[in-house]
Write a protein that holds these residues in place. Sequence first.
Motif, PDB file in Angstrom:
ATOM      1  N   PHE A   1       0.614  -1.310   0.070  1.00 61.82           N
ATOM      2  CA  PHE A   1       0.122   0.068   0.038  1.00 61.82           C
ATOM      3  C   PHE A   1       0.902   1.148  -0.050  1.00 61.82           C
ATOM      4  CE2 PHE A   1      -2.313   3.349   1.994  1.00 61.82           C
ATOM      5  CZ  PHE A   1      -3.610   3.311   1.342  1.00 61.82           C
ATOM      6  N   THR A   2       1.935   1.396   0.811  1.00 61.57           N
ATOM      7  CA  THR A   2       2.721   2.647   0.840  1.00 61.57           C
ATOM      8  C   THR A   2       3.396   2.657  -0.462  1.00 61.57           C
ATOM      9  OG1 THR A   2       3.225   1.822   3.025  1.00 61.57           O
ATOM     10  CG2 THR A   2       4.600   3.542   2.244  1.00 61.57           C
ATOM     11  N   ALA A   3       3.888   1.614  -1.166  1.00 65.24           N
ATOM     12  CA  ALA A   3       4.475   1.716  -2.429  1.00 65.24           C
ATOM     13  C   ALA A   3       3.544   2.239  -3.354  1.00 65.24           C
ATOM     14  CB  ALA A   3       5.338   0.475  -2.922  1.00 65.24           C
ATOM     15  N   TRP A   4       2.150   1.895  -3.474  1.00 65.85           N
ATOM     16  CA  TRP A   4       1.215   2.186  -4.320  1.00 65.85           C
ATOM     17  C   TRP A   4       0.882   3.816  -4.109  1.00 65.85           C
ATOM     18  CZ3 TRP A   4      -4.138   3.262  -3.115  1.00 65.85           C
ATOM     19  CH2 TRP A   4      -4.815   3.206  -4.348  1.00 65.85           C
ATOM     20  N   TRP A   5       0.767   4.019  -2.605  1.00 66.14           N
ATOM     21  CA  TRP A   5       0.087   5.401  -2.266  1.00 66.14           C
ATOM     22  C   TRP A   5       1.264   6.237  -2.643  1.00 66.14           C
ATOM     23  CZ3 TRP A   5      -4.498   7.136  -1.474  1.00 66.14           C
ATOM     24  CH2 TRP A   5      -4.690   8.330  -0.911  1.00 66.14           C
ATOM     25  N   VAL A   6       2.399   6.048  -1.828  1.00 65.51           N
ATOM     26  CA  VAL A   6       3.498   7.213  -1.927  1.00 65.51           C
ATOM     27  C   VAL A   6       4.246   7.379  -3.128  1.00 65.51           C
ATOM     28  CG1 VAL A   6       5.506   7.975  -0.716  1.00 65.51           C
ATOM     29  CG2 VAL A   6       3.460   6.763   0.546  1.00 65.51           C
ATOM     30  N   ARG A   7       4.525   6.002  -3.758  1.00 63.62           N
ATOM     31  CA  ARG A   7       5.663   5.964  -4.675  1.00 63.62           C
ATOM     32  C   ARG A   7       4.697   5.953  -6.156  1.00 63.62           C
ATOM     33  NH1 ARG A   7       9.592   1.945  -4.158  1.00 63.62           N
ATOM     34  NH2 ARG A   7       8.971   1.330  -2.200  1.00 63.62           N
ATOM     35  N   GLY A   8       3.423   5.658  -6.080  1.00 62.07           N
ATOM     36  CA  GLY A   8       2.628   5.360  -7.257  1.00 62.07           C
ATOM     37  C   GLY A   8       2.987   4.397  -8.051  1.00 62.07           C
ATOM     38  N   GLU A   9       3.300   3.317  -7.272  1.00 59.61           N
ATOM     39  CA  GLU A   9       3.785   1.831  -7.791  1.00 59.61           C
ATOM     40  C   GLU A   9       2.676   1.302  -8.492  1.00 59.61           C
ATOM     41  OE1 GLU A   9       6.262  -1.439  -6.076  1.00 59.61           O
ATOM     42  OE2 GLU A   9       7.631   0.390  -6.380  1.00 59.61           O
ATOM     43  N   GLU A  10       2.703   0.633  -9.686  1.00 61.57           N
ATOM     44  CA  GLU A  10       1.752   0.275 -10.482  1.00 61.57           C
ATOM     45  C   GLU A  10       1.198  -1.217  -9.969  1.00 61.57           C
ATOM     46  OE1 GLU A  10       0.592  -0.453 -14.816  1.00 61.57           O
ATOM     47  OE2 GLU A  10       1.173   1.648 -14.184  1.00 61.57           O
ATOM     48  N   ILE A  11      -0.012  -1.628  -9.622  1.00 59.41           N
ATOM     49  CA  ILE A  11       0.049  -3.042  -9.077  1.00 59.41           C
ATOM     50  C   ILE A  11      -0.468  -3.663 -10.363  1.00 59.41           C
ATOM     51  CG2 ILE A  11      -1.758  -4.426  -7.606  1.00 59.41           C
ATOM     52  CD1 ILE A  11      -1.297  -2.211  -5.467  1.00 59.41           C
ATOM     53  N   ALA A  12       0.244  -4.417 -10.928  1.00 64.15           N
ATOM     54  CA  ALA A  12       0.096  -5.439 -12.257  1.00 64.15           C
ATOM     55  C   ALA A  12      -0.677  -6.496 -11.907  1.00 64.15           C
ATOM     56  CB  ALA A  12       1.440  -5.626 -12.686  1.00 64.15           C
ATOM     57  N   LEU A  13      -1.437  -6.866 -12.934  1.00 61.79           N
ATOM     58  CA  LEU A  13      -2.396  -7.925 -12.852  1.00 61.79           C
ATOM     59  C   LEU A  13      -1.554  -9.235 -12.541  1.00 61.79           C
ATOM     60  CD1 LEU A  13      -5.272  -7.569 -15.178  1.00 61.79           C
ATOM     61  CD2 LEU A  13      -5.407  -7.312 -12.789  1.00 61.79           C
ATOM     62  N   ASP A  14      -0.455  -9.576 -13.099  1.00 59.43           N
ATOM     63  CA  ASP A  14      -0.019 -10.885 -13.114  1.00 59.43           C
ATOM     64  C   ASP A  14       0.582 -11.033 -11.596  1.00 59.43           C
ATOM     65  OD1 ASP A  14       1.758  -8.749 -13.323  1.00 59.43           O
ATOM     66  OD2 ASP A  14       2.956  -9.461 -14.790  1.00 59.43           O
ATOM     67  N   GLY A  15       1.554 -10.294 -10.974  1.00 60.43           N
ATOM     68  CA  GLY A  15       2.085 -10.659  -9.804  1.00 60.43           C
ATOM     69  C   GLY A  15       1.544 -10.033  -8.612  1.00 60.43           C
ATOM     70  N   THR A  16       1.600  -8.802  -8.405  1.00 62.84           N
ATOM     71  CA  THR A  16       1.528  -7.983  -7.285  1.00 62.84           C
ATOM     72  C   THR A  16      -0.063  -8.216  -6.637  1.00 62.84           C
ATOM     73  OG1 THR A  16       2.850  -6.524  -8.270  1.00 62.84           O
ATOM     74  CG2 THR A  16       2.044  -6.140  -5.863  1.00 62.84           C
ATOM     75  N   PHE A  17      -0.769  -7.981  -7.730  1.00 67.00           N
ATOM     76  CA  PHE A  17      -2.496  -7.902  -7.684  1.00 67.00           C
ATOM     77  C   PHE A  17      -2.635  -9.346  -6.992  1.00 67.00           C
ATOM     78  CE2 PHE A  17      -6.837  -8.677  -8.431  1.00 67.00           C
ATOM     79  CZ  PHE A  17      -7.308  -7.415  -8.073  1.00 67.00           C
ATOM     80  N   LEU A  18      -2.352 -10.670  -7.733  1.00 67.40           N
ATOM     81  CA  LEU A  18      -2.640 -11.807  -7.193  1.00 67.40           C
ATOM     82  C   LEU A  18      -2.135 -12.100  -5.685  1.00 67.40           C
ATOM     83  CD1 LEU A  18      -3.808 -14.033  -8.637  1.00 67.40           C
ATOM     84  CD2 LEU A  18      -1.769 -15.262  -8.733  1.00 67.40           C
ATOM     85  N   SER A  19      -1.014 -11.712  -5.254  1.00 70.50           N
ATOM     86  CA  SER A  19      -0.292 -11.896  -4.038  1.00 70.50           C
ATOM     87  C   SER A  19      -0.903 -10.930  -3.085  1.00 70.50           C
ATOM     88  CB  SER A  19       1.159 -11.916  -4.168  1.00 70.50           C
ATOM     89  OG  SER A  19       1.505 -10.292  -3.940  1.00 70.50           O
ATOM     90  N   LEU A  20      -1.372  -9.837  -3.404  1.00 68.32           N
ATOM     91  CA  LEU A  20      -2.006  -8.989  -2.600  1.00 68.32           C
ATOM     92  C   LEU A  20      -3.196  -9.372  -2.376  1.00 68.32           C
ATOM     93  CD1 LEU A  20      -2.092  -5.926  -1.186  1.00 68.32           C
ATOM     94  CD2 LEU A  20      -3.157  -5.130  -3.348  1.00 68.32           C
ATOM     95  N   SER A  21      -4.189  -9.850  -3.414  1.00 68.87           N
ATOM     96  CA  SER A  21      -5.529 -10.365  -2.846  1.00 68.87           C
ATOM     97  C   SER A  21      -5.372 -11.671  -2.096  1.00 68.87           C
ATOM     98  CB  SER A  21      -6.271 -10.515  -4.526  1.00 68.87           C
ATOM     99  OG  SER A  21      -5.725 -11.233  -5.207  1.00 68.87           O
ATOM    100  N   LEU A  22      -4.502 -12.486  -2.456  1.00 65.90           N
ATOM    101  CA  LEU A  22      -4.422 -13.547  -1.467  1.00 65.90           C
ATOM    102  C   LEU A  22      -4.263 -13.162  -0.018  1.00 65.90           C
ATOM    103  CD1 LEU A  22      -2.186 -16.115  -2.950  1.00 65.90           C
ATOM    104  CD2 LEU A  22      -4.444 -16.490  -2.347  1.00 65.90           C
ATOM    105  N   ASP A  23      -3.200 -12.022   0.333  1.00 66.53           N
ATOM    106  CA  ASP A  23      -3.202 -11.553   1.531  1.00 66.53           C
ATOM    107  C   ASP A  23      -4.293 -10.994   2.218  1.00 66.53           C
ATOM    108  OD1 ASP A  23      -0.660 -12.248   2.448  1.00 66.53           O
ATOM    109  OD2 ASP A  23       0.424 -10.687   1.140  1.00 66.53           O
ATOM    110  N   ILE A  24      -5.105 -10.241   1.358  1.00 63.88           N
ATOM    111  CA  ILE A  24      -6.331  -9.577   2.058  1.00 63.88           C
ATOM    112  C   ILE A  24      -7.378 -10.403   2.413  1.00 63.88           C
ATOM    113  CG2 ILE A  24      -7.909  -7.922   1.380  1.00 63.88           C
ATOM    114  CD1 ILE A  24      -5.941  -5.978  -0.088  1.00 63.88           C
ATOM    115  N   LEU A  25      -7.791 -11.468   1.566  1.00 66.37           N
ATOM    116  CA  LEU A  25      -8.332 -12.285   1.553  1.00 66.37           C
ATOM    117  C   LEU A  25      -8.388 -13.477   2.793  1.00 66.37           C
ATOM    118  CD1 LEU A  25      -9.481 -13.532  -2.209  1.00 66.37           C
ATOM    119  CD2 LEU A  25     -10.792 -11.920  -0.672  1.00 66.37           C
ATOM    120  N   LEU A  26      -6.989 -13.686   2.780  1.00 64.18           N
ATOM    121  CA  LEU A  26      -6.621 -14.619   4.179  1.00 64.18           C
ATOM    122  C   LEU A  26      -6.769 -13.660   5.275  1.00 64.18           C
ATOM    123  CD1 LEU A  26      -3.097 -16.154   3.833  1.00 64.18           C
ATOM    124  CD2 LEU A  26      -3.699 -14.856   6.004  1.00 64.18           C
ATOM    125  N   LEU A  27      -6.454 -12.453   5.538  1.00 61.36           N
ATOM    126  CA  LEU A  27      -6.780 -11.632   6.441  1.00 61.36           C
ATOM    127  C   LEU A  27      -8.244 -11.454   6.679  1.00 61.36           C
ATOM    128  CD1 LEU A  27      -5.442 -10.051   8.701  1.00 61.36           C
ATOM    129  CD2 LEU A  27      -5.411  -7.954   7.145  1.00 61.36           C
TER     130      LEU A  27
END
Lengths: 288, 183
Positions: free
Chosen positions: B135-161
């Motif tokens: 989130f920090t990388a996305w919000w502060v540095r505007g890092e893109e959340i690509a469909l292939d890698g980051t989005f998948l692992s991020l959604s796994l983490d959030i759904l798990l939480l």
Amino acid sequence: MTGTRRRTYSLGIAVDWFFFVFAGLAAVWLAYLSFTESFRVGWWGLPFFIGFWVLLAYLVLPRLHRILTTVYVPDYFIGRTRTSDGLLGDPVNLALLGQGAQIEQAMRRAGWTKADPVTLASSWRIITSTLRRRSYHEAPVSPLFLFGRQQDFAYQQEVDGNPAQRHHVRFWRCPDGWLLPGGTRVDWLAAGTFDTRVGLSLFTLQVTHKIDADTDVERDHIVRTVSEADPRVRVDVIADFATGYHSRNGGGDSIRTDGDLPIIDVRAVAADAGDAVDAPAREEEATS
Amino acid sequence: MSSAPPPHAPGKRPAYEPGALLLSPVRYDPDMPRPSTTVAGVLLVFLRVLAGIFVLLELAREWDSLFGDLVRADTTADAALNDPGVRGILLAAVLGIGGILLLIDAVLGILIYRGHNWPRVLVMLFSVISISTVFTAWWVRGEEIALDGTFLSLSLDILLLLALSSRSAAAYARRNERRPEND
């Protein structure tokens, strides 16, 4: 071990709350990401959009409702049940005197079927029976909460093999020494409503059963079937227990009622052996 | 019923629910059946382990080309990095550490399934840290959340939480905790 656990006890719950709220906020962000992503990738975004809706309706909104209703919905008896998200659910429109086993006996004699608990197996059976258009008389009902507890048991009647329509009534055992507002002592409270069709809920965006707005019809249907089936059942009515009101339940359906509360007395009904209700018996073991 | 009298009846109760009520302990219920949220959370933990295995395999496959880039990019790089033997040892170390972490993750998943509380809190803590980092990388540095890698692992983490922090999963993990006093 028990000493440290006792000391950090409420701390543990506070930590749980932190994770609960953090997960809710993170899910909002995930929903936002999948929403914007669905526009970026064109037609391939359609599954993303469906994913967004599932996320929003079944994970994000319930979590937000849960957090907010914990803050502002009173937790004492106001004549309404609550959904698992904490929203106001079906109105409490029946009271009963007697043991759980006697109530179950009276319901069975009146032609009602006990609902299965919600499990993976029973959920799967709902899907298969709906697809094959077969009836599933013991289909589970969704959990509603009263006194902070899920219903102890629920009974239902199917309508002509139509899975979208059914009569159903949920029962809760009152806490010991608990009195209705006004001071009447009853043993059980129940909420009976009639499912008319399957639809999209206004508040939660979930697919759910819509209930008939005139809950009095269902209430009177329950009272009539139970008292006609067994002459030992007596019925008393507290008139205008809840003054007539218009409201919505947790699914966003309208509710209309004249506010009368019938008290069904099944104390004279002989209960079969082995009819004991599981939930309260287990609770008794746990607390004693 | 021989249980304790209800919390507030028959005395008068305050008009507002006290805030401390939010921190009141869950019900002691050792016979509680395992809720679907716990099962879903554990499945997501295993999915995360699977994803991790794929990442490690991919890393091993691309290992040499990865080094080629690194060495070219940095002209003062240690000549040892060009030695295939050293690269092999490095790869083994990375795979070993990654494998151990994944193994720990899987064991934590099994412990959560069996209803322990501390692995649940630990796994959620790691998810919170990982989500906050992205989130920090996305919000502060505007890092893109690509469909292939980051989005998948991020959604796994959030759904798990979401699954493991739900009230039913929490109540299940704490089902053996007794109340300090009876209300």
